[in-house]
Motif scaffolding. Sequence first.
Motif, PDB file in Angstrom:
ATOM      1  N   SER A  46      15.189 -32.840  58.813  1.00 18.64           N
ATOM      2  CA  SER A  46      14.704 -34.591  57.806  1.00 18.64           C
ATOM      3  C   SER A  46      14.881 -35.533  58.435  1.00 18.64           C
ATOM      4  CB  SER A  46      16.178 -33.915  56.659  1.00 18.64           C
ATOM      5  OG  SER A  46      17.077 -34.265  57.809  1.00 18.64           O
ATOM      6  N   GLN A  47      14.856 -35.335  60.149  1.00 17.19           N
ATOM      7  CA  GLN A  47      14.765 -35.714  60.947  1.00 17.19           C
ATOM      8  C   GLN A  47      13.220 -35.930  61.748  1.00 17.19           C
ATOM      9  OE1 GLN A  47      17.989 -37.083  62.830  1.00 17.19           O
ATOM     10  NE2 GLN A  47      19.081 -37.285  60.929  1.00 17.19           N
ATOM     11  N   GLY A  48      12.898 -36.918  61.869  1.00 19.94           N
ATOM     12  CA  GLY A  48      11.861 -37.234  63.335  1.00 19.94           C
ATOM     13  C   GLY A  48      11.366 -38.079  63.994  1.00 19.94           C
ATOM     14  N   PRO A  49      10.038 -37.994  64.559  1.00 20.43           N
ATOM     15  CA  PRO A  49       9.536 -39.188  65.725  1.00 20.43           C
ATOM     16  C   PRO A  49       9.511 -40.598  64.041  1.00 20.43           C
ATOM     17  CG  PRO A  49       9.294 -37.634  66.059  1.00 20.43           C
ATOM     18  CD  PRO A  49       9.680 -36.802  65.253  1.00 20.43           C
ATOM     19  N   GLU A  50      10.164 -41.643  64.306  1.00 18.60           N
ATOM     20  CA  GLU A  50       9.510 -43.080  63.329  1.00 18.60           C
ATOM     21  C   GLU A  50       8.180 -42.883  63.080  1.00 18.60           C
ATOM     22  OE1 GLU A  50      11.834 -46.286  63.545  1.00 18.60           O
ATOM     23  OE2 GLU A  50      10.589 -47.277  61.600  1.00 18.60           O
ATOM     24  N   GLU A  51       7.461 -42.902  64.536  1.00 15.57           N
ATOM     25  CA  GLU A  51       5.745 -43.400  64.251  1.00 15.57           C
ATOM     26  C   GLU A  51       5.885 -42.186  63.588  1.00 15.57           C
ATOM     27  OE1 GLU A  51       4.963 -44.534  68.540  1.00 15.57           O
ATOM     28  OE2 GLU A  51       3.014 -44.897  67.761  1.00 15.57           O
ATOM     29  N   ASP A  52       5.695 -41.125  64.375  1.00 14.09           N
ATOM     30  CA  ASP A  52       5.357 -40.280  63.599  1.00 14.09           C
ATOM     31  C   ASP A  52       4.963 -39.833  62.465  1.00 14.09           C
ATOM     32  OD1 ASP A  52       4.125 -39.589  65.936  1.00 14.09           O
ATOM     33  OD2 ASP A  52       4.687 -37.818  66.109  1.00 14.09           O
ATOM     34  N   LEU A  53       6.219 -40.072  61.642  1.00 16.16           N
ATOM     35  CA  LEU A  53       6.633 -40.106  59.914  1.00 16.16           C
ATOM     36  C   LEU A  53       5.725 -41.279  59.258  1.00 16.16           C
ATOM     37  CD1 LEU A  53      10.205 -39.210  60.066  1.00 16.16           C
ATOM     38  CD2 LEU A  53       8.230 -37.966  59.189  1.00 16.16           C
ATOM     39  N   CYS A  60      -1.011 -40.361  53.926  1.00 19.22           N
ATOM     40  CA  CYS A  60      -0.626 -39.136  52.491  1.00 19.22           C
ATOM     41  C   CYS A  60      -1.336 -39.900  51.720  1.00 19.22           C
ATOM     42  CB  CYS A  60       0.384 -39.414  52.391  1.00 19.22           C
ATOM     43  SG  CYS A  60       0.434 -38.381  50.620  1.00 19.22           S
ATOM     44  N   PRO A  61      -3.054 -39.528  50.172  1.00 11.87           N
ATOM     45  CA  PRO A  61      -2.864 -40.324  49.998  1.00 11.87           C
ATOM     46  C   PRO A  61      -2.416 -40.372  48.444  1.00 11.87           C
ATOM     47  CG  PRO A  61      -3.653 -37.362  50.042  1.00 11.87           C
ATOM     48  CD  PRO A  61      -2.452 -37.616  50.909  1.00 11.87           C
ATOM     49  N   LYS A  62      -1.429 -39.683  48.027  1.00 11.50           N
ATOM     50  CA  LYS A  62      -0.346 -40.153  47.613  1.00 11.50           C
ATOM     51  C   LYS A  62       0.297 -40.447  46.672  1.00 11.50           C
ATOM     52  CE  LYS A  62      -3.752 -38.050  44.564  1.00 11.50           C
ATOM     53  NZ  LYS A  62      -4.485 -39.290  43.321  1.00 11.50           N
ATOM     54  N   ASP A  63       0.906 -41.169  48.146  1.00  7.03           N
ATOM     55  CA  ASP A  63       2.352 -41.462  48.908  1.00  7.03           C
ATOM     56  C   ASP A  63       3.679 -40.552  48.685  1.00  7.03           C
ATOM     57  OD1 ASP A  63       1.361 -44.160  49.492  1.00  7.03           O
ATOM     58  OD2 ASP A  63       1.316 -44.960  47.159  1.00  7.03           O
ATOM     59  N   CYS A  64       3.447 -39.612  48.904  1.00 11.87           N
ATOM     60  CA  CYS A  64       4.720 -38.207  48.829  1.00 11.87           C
ATOM     61  C   CYS A  64       5.474 -38.386  49.634  1.00 11.87           C
ATOM     62  CB  CYS A  64       4.078 -37.294  48.685  1.00 11.87           C
ATOM     63  SG  CYS A  64       2.169 -36.677  47.893  1.00 11.87           S
ATOM     64  N   ILE A  65       5.373 -39.027  50.736  1.00 10.30           N
ATOM     65  CA  ILE A  65       6.404 -39.454  52.051  1.00 10.30           C
ATOM     66  C   ILE A  65       7.269 -40.664  52.451  1.00 10.30           C
ATOM     67  CG2 ILE A  65       6.430 -39.186  54.365  1.00 10.30           C
ATOM     68  CD1 ILE A  65       4.057 -37.449  54.416  1.00 10.30           C
ATOM     69  N   GLN A  66       8.345 -40.326  52.075  1.00 14.82           N
ATOM     70  CA  GLN A  66       9.011 -42.276  51.676  1.00 14.82           C
ATOM     71  C   GLN A  66       9.883 -41.939  53.793  1.00 14.82           C
ATOM     72  OE1 GLN A  66      11.482 -42.148  48.716  1.00 14.82           O
ATOM     73  NE2 GLN A  66      10.279 -43.120  47.270  1.00 14.82           N
ATOM     74  N   VAL A  67       9.799 -42.289  54.531  1.00 12.71           N
ATOM     75  CA  VAL A  67      10.295 -42.680  55.622  1.00 12.71           C
ATOM     76  C   VAL A  67      12.002 -43.754  54.693  1.00 12.71           C
ATOM     77  CG1 VAL A  67      10.458 -43.290  57.922  1.00 12.71           C
ATOM     78  CG2 VAL A  67       7.592 -42.215  56.440  1.00 12.71           C
ATOM     79  N   ASN A  68      12.888 -43.498  55.707  1.00 14.44           N
ATOM     80  CA  ASN A  68      13.926 -43.823  56.039  1.00 14.44           C
ATOM     81  C   ASN A  68      14.424 -44.107  57.479  1.00 14.44           C
ATOM     82  OD1 ASN A  68      14.073 -44.175  52.945  1.00 14.44           O
ATOM     83  ND2 ASN A  68      14.894 -42.688  53.450  1.00 14.44           N
ATOM     84  N   ALA A  69      14.184 -46.022  57.613  1.00 13.06           N
ATOM     85  CA  ALA A  69      14.739 -45.920  58.975  1.00 13.06           C
ATOM     86  C   ALA A  69      15.988 -46.544  59.663  1.00 13.06           C
ATOM     87  CB  ALA A  69      13.977 -46.614  60.196  1.00 13.06           C
ATOM     88  N   GLY A  70      16.428 -46.084  60.308  1.00 18.03           N
ATOM     89  CA  GLY A  70      18.111 -47.135  60.294  1.00 18.03           C
ATOM     90  C   GLY A  70      19.050 -46.597  59.811  1.00 18.03           C
ATOM     91  N   PHE A  71      19.833 -45.115  59.214  1.00 16.73           N
ATOM     92  CA  PHE A  71      20.703 -45.106  59.124  1.00 16.73           C
ATOM     93  C   PHE A  71      21.097 -44.823  59.231  1.00 16.73           C
ATOM     94  CE2 PHE A  71      17.410 -41.709  60.738  1.00 16.73           C
ATOM     95  CZ  PHE A  71      17.958 -40.874  61.323  1.00 16.73           C
TER      96      PHE A  71
END
Length: 71
Positions: A46-53, A60-71
């Motif tokens: 569930s976690q990875g490098p923020e820049e790559d995410l 992503c052409p369909k906005d399938c990916i949500q990125v939450n930083a600063g958790f």
Amino acid sequence: MPAPSLPLAEANLDLEHCTSCQACVELCPEVFGWDETTELPYLKTSQGPEEDLRKAAAYCPKDCIQVNAGF
Ligand code: SF4
């Protein structure tokens, strides 16, 4: 694993409108795997490098990916 100094972020995946383009897998293979059976991506972790995410989310052409930083 990314270097400890890299900022990490959490990823969420909503595949309802996924087109199976695999951009997320190419841009952030640390987080996104490819399921050959369903022909859809999945979260390896569930976690990875923020820049790559953020890059994967932007491509992503369909906005399938949500990125939450600063958790
Ligand atoms: S980039 Fe988006 S549309 Fe393409 S495979 Fe990944 S989640 Fe699906």
